[in-house]
Write an enzyme that holds these catalytic residues in place. Structure first.
Site, PDB file in Angstrom:
ATOM      1  N   HIS A  82       0.846  -1.195   0.000  1.00  0.00           N
ATOM      2  CA  HIS A  82       0.000   0.000   0.000  1.00  0.00           C
ATOM      3  C   HIS A  82       0.875   1.236   0.000  1.00  0.00           C
ATOM      4  O   HIS A  82       1.921   1.274   0.640  1.00  0.00           O
ATOM      5  CB  HIS A  82      -0.905   0.019   1.236  1.00  0.00           C
ATOM      6  N   ASP A 161     -14.880   1.680   6.471  1.00  0.00           N
ATOM      7  CA  ASP A 161     -13.727   2.447   6.006  1.00  0.00           C
ATOM      8  C   ASP A 161     -14.034   3.148   4.690  1.00  0.00           C
ATOM      9  O   ASP A 161     -13.597   4.275   4.459  1.00  0.00           O
ATOM     10  CB  ASP A 161     -12.504   1.540   5.839  1.00  0.00           C
ATOM     11  N   ARG A 168     -13.438  11.791   4.539  1.00  0.00           N
ATOM     12  CA  ARG A 168     -12.146  12.413   4.859  1.00  0.00           C
ATOM     13  C   ARG A 168     -11.633  13.232   3.686  1.00  0.00           C
ATOM     14  O   ARG A 168     -11.027  14.297   3.870  1.00  0.00           O
ATOM     15  CB  ARG A 168     -11.109  11.342   5.222  1.00  0.00           C
ATOM     16  N   SER A 183      -7.216   2.993   8.562  1.00  0.00           N
ATOM     17  CA  SER A 183      -7.770   2.752   7.230  1.00  0.00           C
ATOM     18  C   SER A 183      -6.940   1.730   6.462  1.00  0.00           C
ATOM     19  O   SER A 183      -7.455   0.735   5.943  1.00  0.00           O
ATOM     20  CB  SER A 183      -7.832   4.067   6.451  1.00  0.00           C
ATOM     21  N   LYS A 187      -7.968  -2.542   5.902  1.00  0.00           N
ATOM     22  CA  LYS A 187      -8.172  -3.098   4.561  1.00  0.00           C
ATOM     23  C   LYS A 187      -7.215  -4.248   4.291  1.00  0.00           C
ATOM     24  O   LYS A 187      -7.605  -5.269   3.709  1.00  0.00           O
ATOM     25  CB  LYS A 187      -7.984  -2.003   3.503  1.00  0.00           C
TER      26      LYS A 187
END
Length: 409
Positions: A82, A161, A168, A183, A187
């Site tokens: 990520h 989320d 956000r 977050s 995930k």
């Protein structure tokens, strides 16, 4: 329990209990807590932060709001990656195919853009027909068939989320370290990752502006990983300058394809893609980074990574032959001769949003064909009047929108 009391408690910098967080956040998912109330709570968190126990609790609440994918032992070790987001960050489009072509299965669940930072899902959707919303069954079938999946969060995977992520984006609460950590990690854990690599961007064009913030986030995500018995590695990379040449959805996909075809080497974007791929393969196969790098370079040089990308596009219904960028172009020329000392990532990101490549409101639709294509990188020499960037636009824009991007000395 009243949500306004929870908001006030966090506004005063006090620690929230699991029950209070659960009441507020799941209340928002169920429509009992309004946008303006959750926005106020998110801002209070952004300003006052969260204790570790609050962060563990919020991560669990996100995970438990939906399904958890469990692939068992069928695919061995699943490694996920990520990025915290940046300008021109299309690394996932390159890394996924490289790693999968080297025998490490990849299930990559990505998000949409946050503010001026692009999202992988928006980029993939610039490929006509490409389906990002996959069922759990489709993910499993595709993983068995080609070892690579790139999708949005499934409908039942951390749905909480998903709605918080969108809010956000438009409430100035994107850069909260606790919210970023919860977050990302929720995930990754819910998606079944055994090992997780996090690319933390830091600089003007990133959510995090200082190395101190990046180190804090790194430590926090490693802690969350330990809490859930997952190995987490973090890499901190620069985002003061856009990553690569392209900023904008279709433009970035085309640049990623060029990298996979071996047309671009020796720039920071390609180097980062190689380094991240090496880390993922090292984690997944349990080999040294030196051996992993040999695998990565061989995959690129022999075209296996590019073929894996084509398999991904085909499996998810995309048609690369129908990709389009805007036919309207506007050139940026060097105002003087010299060396490019700076290309301001934040200025490029804000420009791309104004062109239509990002969202200002969460309901906004993205124009996949607009964006910025740089022709020169930092450190390169230019002549006065030389074209240093091309804007792909819907209509001509005023030069004041891009006059601060380049510093030439």
């Amino acid at each position: 329990m009243l949500v306004v009391d929870i908001i006030n408690k966090k506004r005063l910098g006090k620690e929230l209990s699991y029950k209070e967080l659960d009441f507020a956040f799941n209340g928002y998912l169920e429509g009992k807590v309004k946008d303006y109330q959750m926005s106020a709570l998110l801002m209070a968190i952004c300003i006052n932060g969260m204790e570790d126990e609050e962060i563990y609790a919020l991560t669990k609440i996100f995970i438990d709001s939906g399904d958890i994918l469990d692939f068992g032992d069928e695919f061995g070790i699943l490694v996920d990656k990520h990025s915290t987001g940046g300008i021109g960050d299309k690394t996932t489009l390159v890394i996924g195919p490289i790693v999968a072509s080297c025998g490490v299965p990849v299930v990559k669940m990505s998000g949409r853009g946050l503010g001026y930072t692009g999202g992988t899902i928006d980029k993939l959707e610039s490929i006509p027909g490409f389906k990002v919303n996959l069922t759990d069954e489709k993910i499993l079938r595709q993983l068995r068939k080609i070892g690579l999946v790139s999708s949005a969060q499934t409908a039942n995977l951390t749905p909480l989320d998903k709605v918080i992520y969108a809010l956000r984006d438009v409430t100035g609460t994107v850069s909260s370290i606790p919210l970023i950590a919860s977050s990302i990690m929720s995930k990754k854990i819910a998606a079944g990752a055994d090992k997780i690599l996090i690319d933390i961007k830091v600089g003007k064009g990133a959510l995090l502006k200082t190395k101190e913030e990046a180190k804090k986030l790194s430590e926090l995500m490693i802690k969350i990983g330990g809490f859930y018995q997952r190995e987490v590695r973090c890499v901190i990379s620069d985002m003061n300058t856009p990553l690569g040449y392209a900023v904008g959805n279709a433009l970035e996909v085309l640049e990623a394809i060029d990298v996979l075809k071996g047309k671009e080497y020796g720039n920071p974007f390609v180097d980062l893609c190689i380094d991240l791929s090496v880390d993922m393969i090292s984690m997944g196969k349990g080999v040294s980074k030196q051996d992993a790098k040999l695998m990565v370079l061989e995959s690129l040089n022999k075209g296996r990574a590019y073929q894996k990308f084509l398999e991904l596009v085909r499996e998810q219904g995309g048609d690369l032959t129908k990709m389009e960028v805007s036919s309207k172009k506007q050139k940026i020329k060097a105002e003087k001769s010299g060396v490019i000392k700076k290309i301001d990532a934040l200025e490029v990101g804000m420009l791309s949003v104004k062109l239509g490549a990002g969202r200002i409101d969460k309901e906004d639709k993205i124009d996949h064909g607009v964006g910025v294509r740089l022709h020169k990188l930092v450190g390169e020499t230019v002549e006065k009047g030389e074209v240093i960037a091309t804007l792909y636009v819907k209509e001509k824009v005023d030069s004041s929108l891009y006059e601060k991007i380049f510093v030439i000395e």
